[in-house]
Design an enzyme around this catalytic site. Structure first.
Site, PDB file in Angstrom:
ATOM      1  N   LEU A  33       0.828  -1.211   0.000  1.00  0.00           N
ATOM      2  CA  LEU A  33       0.000   0.000   0.000  1.00  0.00           C
ATOM      3  C   LEU A  33       0.864   1.263   0.000  1.00  0.00           C
ATOM      4  O   LEU A  33       1.887   1.329   0.686  1.00  0.00           O
ATOM      5  CB  LEU A  33      -0.920  -0.007   1.229  1.00  0.00           C
ATOM      6  CG  LEU A  33      -1.827  -1.245   1.363  1.00  0.00           C
ATOM      7  CD1 LEU A  33      -2.700  -1.135   2.614  1.00  0.00           C
ATOM      8  CD2 LEU A  33      -2.693  -1.448   0.121  1.00  0.00           C
ATOM      9  N   HIS A  34       0.426   2.245  -0.780  1.00  0.00           N
ATOM     10  CA  HIS A  34       1.140   3.518  -0.875  1.00  0.00           C
ATOM     11  C   HIS A  34       0.136   4.661  -0.718  1.00  0.00           C
ATOM     12  O   HIS A  34      -1.039   4.415  -0.408  1.00  0.00           O
ATOM     13  CB  HIS A  34       1.920   3.602  -2.192  1.00  0.00           C
ATOM     14  CG  HIS A  34       1.093   3.250  -3.399  1.00  0.00           C
ATOM     15  ND1 HIS A  34       0.001   3.984  -3.800  1.00  0.00           N
ATOM     16  CD2 HIS A  34       1.173   2.211  -4.281  1.00  0.00           C
ATOM     17  CE1 HIS A  34      -0.529   3.459  -4.878  1.00  0.00           C
ATOM     18  NE2 HIS A  34       0.151   2.356  -5.188  1.00  0.00           N
ATOM     19  N   GLU A  35       0.605   5.885  -0.963  1.00  0.00           N
ATOM     20  CA  GLU A  35      -0.263   7.052  -0.743  1.00  0.00           C
ATOM     21  C   GLU A  35      -1.507   7.029  -1.648  1.00  0.00           C
ATOM     22  O   GLU A  35      -2.540   7.588  -1.300  1.00  0.00           O
ATOM     23  CB  GLU A  35       0.518   8.355  -0.934  1.00  0.00           C
ATOM     24  CG  GLU A  35       1.571   8.586   0.142  1.00  0.00           C
ATOM     25  CD  GLU A  35       0.981   8.510   1.561  1.00  0.00           C
ATOM     26  OE1 GLU A  35      -0.003   9.211   1.838  1.00  0.00           O
ATOM     27  OE2 GLU A  35       1.518   7.734   2.378  1.00  0.00           O
ATOM     28  N   HIS A  37      -3.210   4.293  -2.399  1.00  0.00           N
ATOM     29  CA  HIS A  37      -4.176   3.455  -1.673  1.00  0.00           C
ATOM     30  C   HIS A  37      -4.746   4.230  -0.479  1.00  0.00           C
ATOM     31  O   HIS A  37      -5.925   4.111  -0.170  1.00  0.00           O
ATOM     32  CB  HIS A  37      -3.499   2.183  -1.150  1.00  0.00           C
ATOM     33  CG  HIS A  37      -3.064   1.244  -2.243  1.00  0.00           C
ATOM     34  ND1 HIS A  37      -1.735   0.989  -2.512  1.00  0.00           N
ATOM     35  CD2 HIS A  37      -3.769   0.501  -3.117  1.00  0.00           C
ATOM     36  CE1 HIS A  37      -1.652   0.121  -3.507  1.00  0.00           C
ATOM     37  NE2 HIS A  37      -2.859  -0.191  -3.898  1.00  0.00           N
ATOM     38  N   GLN A  61      -4.457 -13.014 -12.182  1.00  0.00           N
ATOM     39  CA  GLN A  61      -4.372 -11.870 -13.081  1.00  0.00           C
ATOM     40  C   GLN A  61      -2.953 -11.621 -13.577  1.00  0.00           C
ATOM     41  O   GLN A  61      -2.694 -10.624 -14.237  1.00  0.00           O
ATOM     42  CB  GLN A  61      -4.971 -10.622 -12.429  1.00  0.00           C
ATOM     43  CG  GLN A  61      -4.196 -10.056 -11.253  1.00  0.00           C
ATOM     44  CD  GLN A  61      -4.986  -8.964 -10.551  1.00  0.00           C
ATOM     45  OE1 GLN A  61      -5.955  -9.220  -9.852  1.00  0.00           O
ATOM     46  NE2 GLN A  61      -4.583  -7.713 -10.738  1.00  0.00           N
ATOM     47  N   LYS A 149      -5.890   5.354 -12.016  1.00  0.00           N
ATOM     48  CA  LYS A 149      -4.673   4.943 -12.749  1.00  0.00           C
ATOM     49  C   LYS A 149      -4.954   3.702 -13.587  1.00  0.00           C
ATOM     50  O   LYS A 149      -4.543   3.601 -14.726  1.00  0.00           O
ATOM     51  CB  LYS A 149      -3.504   4.670 -11.800  1.00  0.00           C
ATOM     52  CG  LYS A 149      -2.247   4.300 -12.591  1.00  0.00           C
ATOM     53  CD  LYS A 149      -1.104   3.895 -11.717  1.00  0.00           C
ATOM     54  CE  LYS A 149      -1.246   2.523 -11.135  1.00  0.00           C
ATOM     55  NZ  LYS A 149      -1.053   1.416 -12.094  1.00  0.00           N
ATOM     56  N   SER A 185       2.328   3.690  -7.944  1.00  0.00           N
ATOM     57  CA  SER A 185       2.029   2.287  -8.235  1.00  0.00           C
ATOM     58  C   SER A 185       2.936   1.434  -7.362  1.00  0.00           C
ATOM     59  O   SER A 185       4.097   1.795  -7.116  1.00  0.00           O
ATOM     60  CB  SER A 185       2.323   1.995  -9.710  1.00  0.00           C
ATOM     61  OG  SER A 185       2.455   0.599  -9.921  1.00  0.00           O
TER      62      SER A 185
HETATM   63  O1  PAF Z   1      -5.881  -3.009  -8.810  1.00  0.00           O
HETATM   64  C1  PAF Z   1      -5.540  -3.985  -8.102  1.00  0.00           C
HETATM   65  O2  PAF Z   1      -4.778  -3.853  -7.145  1.00  0.00           O
HETATM   66  C2  PAF Z   1      -6.070  -5.365  -8.461  1.00  0.00           C
HETATM   67  O3  PAF Z   1      -6.201  -5.506  -9.838  1.00  0.00           O
HETATM   68  C3  PAF Z   1      -7.376  -5.724  -7.734  1.00  0.00           C
HETATM   69  C4  PAF Z   1      -8.505  -4.803  -8.158  1.00  0.00           C
HETATM   70  C5  PAF Z   1      -7.177  -5.631  -6.238  1.00  0.00           C
HETATM   71  C6  PAF Z   1      -7.794  -7.142  -8.072  1.00  0.00           C
HETATM   72  O4  PAF Z   1      -6.832  -8.060  -7.694  1.00  0.00           O
END
Ligand code: PAF
Length: 299
Positions: A33-35, A37, A61, A149, A185
């Protein structure tokens, strides 16, 4: 803050809150997690009584040659950030808990998932749609917040929620940037010092596209050329795509009109960066008319 790792326990928690009439917010993440988030968490916090942040590095994914194994997983730091922001539940299931033996279901979208990121990462959006559907079924949030983003992802989730009547309000929060324009990111930590210096070229290219539209240029060929030339001036960067498209459908456009998205993806070494700008272009060119550099607000 409650840490839940078992999907069934997450569902029980959410059923109880629904019974009590409590509104639930969800910020789905893959951790690190960053700013950016933090901004999503603060946005969600404003629209719900109880806030869930999910941290799950979703293997489905990632493509076979992608960074699943080295994706950063600083769980203690993530937990501290969530606790500091007043998150009620940190949902952090294991891979086995989310995809137990025998798991077979996938959720797949059509055109929207095939364009842009879909051409470069063919199974990516199927993985995203599947995990987001699972998260929405478990947490049953009233509101779910995504970052602009990943604009194509945000549109896809809006479509998915509508198509499957999942009932959550999808909020898209503007991209949070470093002072030099680089979009935050979790993958920015992969950049070496020289690559980090080169990385804002993507934002510069999108801004150059926007400036071209503002100066009266409407032709996609010209706007695209200007964006490509900007990236070409940075020797470390290679273009995956730089595009002018309809901001709602992501269909490529030949002329800029209405709500458009400038989308970009580049590679710097092995690091892929994506970004976008939303622009509202008046139907006819008006001298002195204002062109708004939009930030998506779906709330
Ligand atoms: O954007 C993300 O971090 C991911 O694609 C998500 C939405 C948490 C799904 O894994």
């Amino acid at each position: 803050m409650n840490i839940i790792t078992v999907p069934r326990a997450m569902a029980v928690w959410s059923r109880r809150l629904h019974r009590e009439g409590v509104t639930i917010g969800l910020v789905p993440t893959m951790g690190a997690l960053h700013e950016g988030h933090r901004a999503l968490i603060r946005k969600a916090r404003l629209s719900c009584d109880a806030l869930v942040v999910s941290v799950f590095v979703n293997p489905r994914q990632f493509g076979p040659a992608e960074d699943l194994t080295r994706y950063p997983r600083p769980f203690a730091q993530d937990r501290a950030l969530c606790a500091h922001e007043g998150v009620d539940v940190l949902f952090a299931p294991s891979r086995e808990a989310m995809y137990p033996p025998g798991f077979q279901t996938v959720v797949a979208l059509q055109e929207l998932a095939r364009r842009w990121e879909g051409t470069v990462r063919p199974h990516h959006f199927q993985g995203v749609a599947t995990v987001v559907t699972k998260l929405l079924c478990l947490v049953r949030p009233h509101v779910v917040v995504f970052g602009q983003k990943d604009y194509q992802q945000a549109l896809l989730v809006q479509r998915l929620v509508e198509d499957l009547n999942l009932g959550a309000r999808v909020v898209v929060h503007p991209t949070v940037r470093e002072p030099d324009g680089l979009a935050l990111s979790s993958r920015n930590v992969y950049l070496t010092t020289a690559q980090r210096r080169a990385a804002p070229v993507l934002y510069r290219a999108l801004r150059a596209g926007w400036a071209a539209i503002r100066s009266g240029i409407r032709s996609e060929a010209q706007i695209s050329r200007i964006m490509h030339d900007t990236v070409a001036a940075e020797p470390l960067a290679q273009v995956d795509y730089l595009a002018l498209c309809d901001a709602r459908t992501l269909e490529p456009l030949r002329r800029a009109a209405g709500k458009v998205a400038l989308l970009g993806a580049i590679r710097i070494g092995k690091v892929r960066l994506i970004d976008n700008l939303l622009v509202t272009v008046p139907a006819k060119k008006r001298t002195g008319g204002r062109i708004r550099l939009g930030e998506q607000r779906s709330d």
